[in-house]
Design a protein around this motif. Structure first.
Motif, mmCIF file in Angstrom:
data_model
loop_
_atom_site.group_PDB
_atom_site.id
_atom_site.type_symbol
_atom_site.label_atom_id
_atom_site.label_comp_id
_atom_site.label_asym_id
_atom_site.label_seq_id
_atom_site.Cartn_x
_atom_site.Cartn_y
_atom_site.Cartn_z
ATOM 1 N N VAL A 93 -3.097 -6.532 -4.414
ATOM 2 C CA VAL A 93 -2.932 -7.233 -3.139
ATOM 3 C C VAL A 93 -1.474 -7.160 -2.675
ATOM 4 C CG1 VAL A 93 -3.022 -9.515 -2.039
ATOM 5 C CG2 VAL A 93 -4.870 -8.778 -3.555
ATOM 6 N N GLU A 94 -0.554 -7.278 -3.619
ATOM 7 C CA GLU A 94 0.869 -7.326 -3.275
ATOM 8 C C GLU A 94 1.334 -6.114 -2.477
ATOM 9 O OE1 GLU A 94 5.275 -7.851 -5.336
ATOM 10 O OE2 GLU A 94 3.489 -7.923 -6.602
ATOM 11 N N HIS A 95 0.788 -4.944 -2.798
ATOM 12 C CA HIS A 95 1.224 -3.706 -2.136
ATOM 13 C C HIS A 95 0.141 -3.128 -1.229
ATOM 14 C CE1 HIS A 95 3.710 -4.033 -5.832
ATOM 15 N NE2 HIS A 95 4.659 -3.844 -4.926
ATOM 16 N N SER A 96 -0.702 -3.970 -0.698
ATOM 17 C CA SER A 96 -1.837 -3.496 0.101
ATOM 18 C C SER A 96 -1.523 -3.470 1.591
ATOM 19 C CB SER A 96 -3.052 -4.399 -0.136
ATOM 20 O OG SER A 96 -2.803 -5.696 0.380
ATOM 21 N N HIS A 97 -2.198 -2.581 2.282
ATOM 22 C CA HIS A 97 -2.092 -2.547 3.744
ATOM 23 C C HIS A 97 -2.598 -3.862 4.335
ATOM 24 C CE1 HIS A 97 -1.817 2.096 4.360
ATOM 25 N NE2 HIS A 97 -0.895 1.626 3.560
ATOM 26 N N TRP A 98 -3.582 -4.478 3.690
ATOM 27 C CA TRP A 98 -4.120 -5.766 4.140
ATOM 28 C C TRP A 98 -2.995 -6.799 4.215
ATOM 29 C CZ3 TRP A 98 -4.543 -10.476 1.392
ATOM 30 C CH2 TRP A 98 -5.366 -11.440 1.975
ATOM 31 N N ARG A 99 -2.215 -6.903 3.155
ATOM 32 C CA ARG A 99 -1.104 -7.867 3.129
ATOM 33 C C ARG A 99 -0.031 -7.483 4.151
ATOM 34 N NH1 ARG A 99 3.824 -8.327 -0.859
ATOM 35 N NH2 ARG A 99 4.665 -10.332 -0.188
ATOM 36 N N TYR A 100 0.323 -6.204 4.197
ATOM 37 C CA TYR A 100 1.378 -5.782 5.125
ATOM 38 C C TYR A 100 0.971 -6.027 6.581
ATOM 39 C CZ TYR A 100 3.333 -3.407 1.008
ATOM 40 O OH TYR A 100 3.840 -3.107 -0.222
ATOM 41 N N SER A 101 -0.294 -5.819 6.899
ATOM 42 C CA SER A 101 -0.766 -6.094 8.262
ATOM 43 C C SER A 101 -0.614 -7.574 8.586
ATOM 44 C CB SER A 101 -2.225 -5.675 8.426
ATOM 45 O OG SER A 101 -2.333 -4.278 8.401
ATOM 46 N N LEU A 102 -1.027 -8.421 7.646
ATOM 47 C CA LEU A 102 -0.874 -9.860 7.864
ATOM 48 C C LEU A 102 0.597 -10.246 8.024
ATOM 49 C CD1 LEU A 102 -3.505 -11.362 5.426
ATOM 50 C CD2 LEU A 102 -3.296 -11.942 7.851
ATOM 51 N N GLY A 106 3.180 -12.342 10.772
ATOM 52 C CA GLY A 106 3.901 -13.558 10.371
ATOM 53 C C GLY A 106 3.293 -14.337 9.231
ATOM 54 N N HIS A 107 2.263 -13.770 8.576
ATOM 55 C CA HIS A 107 1.620 -14.497 7.470
ATOM 56 C C HIS A 107 1.646 -13.676 6.196
ATOM 57 C CE1 HIS A 107 -1.140 -17.413 5.665
ATOM 58 N NE2 HIS A 107 -1.607 -16.359 5.004
ATOM 59 N N ASP A 108 2.311 -14.234 5.177
ATOM 60 C CA ASP A 108 2.313 -13.593 3.856
ATOM 61 C C ASP A 108 1.295 -14.326 2.987
ATOM 62 O OD1 ASP A 108 2.694 -12.530 1.351
ATOM 63 O OD2 ASP A 108 4.878 -12.720 1.389
ATOM 64 N N PRO A 109 0.163 -13.679 2.656
ATOM 65 C CA PRO A 109 -0.872 -14.354 1.890
ATOM 66 C C PRO A 109 -0.456 -14.700 0.456
ATOM 67 C CG PRO A 109 -1.402 -12.037 2.125
ATOM 68 C CD PRO A 109 -0.196 -12.304 2.980
ATOM 69 N N LEU A 110 0.643 -14.139 -0.015
ATOM 70 C CA LEU A 110 1.116 -14.444 -1.362
ATOM 71 C C LEU A 110 2.130 -15.580 -1.373
ATOM 72 C CD1 LEU A 110 1.515 -10.884 -2.918
ATOM 73 C CD2 LEU A 110 -0.480 -12.393 -2.898
ATOM 74 N N LYS A 111 2.482 -16.066 -0.204
ATOM 75 C CA LYS A 111 3.491 -17.125 -0.089
ATOM 76 C C LYS A 111 2.784 -18.481 -0.023
ATOM 77 C CE LYS A 111 7.338 -18.522 2.823
ATOM 78 N NZ LYS A 111 8.105 -18.266 4.010
ATOM 79 N N ASP A 112 3.314 -19.437 -0.741
ATOM 80 C CA ASP A 112 2.747 -20.794 -0.662
ATOM 81 C C ASP A 112 3.133 -21.403 0.684
ATOM 82 O OD1 ASP A 112 1.727 -20.664 -3.225
ATOM 83 O OD2 ASP A 112 3.511 -21.517 -4.149
#
Length: 113
Positions: A93-102, A106-112
């Protein structure tokens, strides 16, 4: 109308969990520039352009926000909700296009938070 605008701003700030500085720095990366749908021949993805606008919105006083700004905030909130609902990839997930798109939005899904 003011109540709707406040709700829009609240939802926007819930969806956008990156600071303007974090987002601005991410937008300079290759990862940011490589993801997303590109249109209009500019070579810039819709999400990357939105990220630049989000940086501006985060620095704008509430009294200075326009109807167009509120519409963009709604667009950001809708995108983040929709993209999160699709779910992350099963691996990396950390290096995914899904995360980079988010993150462009303005949303980092790995950030609390």
């Amino acid at each position: 109308m003011a109540d709707d605008d406040k709700q829009t701003r609240d939802e926007f700030h819930d969806a956008v969990n990156m600071t303007a500085k974090e987002l601005e720095e991410f937008l300079e990366t290759d990862e940011s520039k490589e993801v997303g749908q590109k249109s209009g021949g500019s070579g810039e993805s819709t999400g990357h352009a939105s990220g630049r606008r989000i940086v501006d919105l985060l620095g704008t006083k509430v009294a200075d926000l326009t109807d167009d700004d509120h519409q963009h905030m709604q667009k950001v909130t809708s995108y983040v909700k929709r993209h999160l609902a699709q779910g992350p990839p099963k691996e990396d997930v950390e290096h995914s296009h899904w995360r980079y798109s988010l993150m462009n939005w303005g949303h980092d899904p790995l950030k609390d938070g």
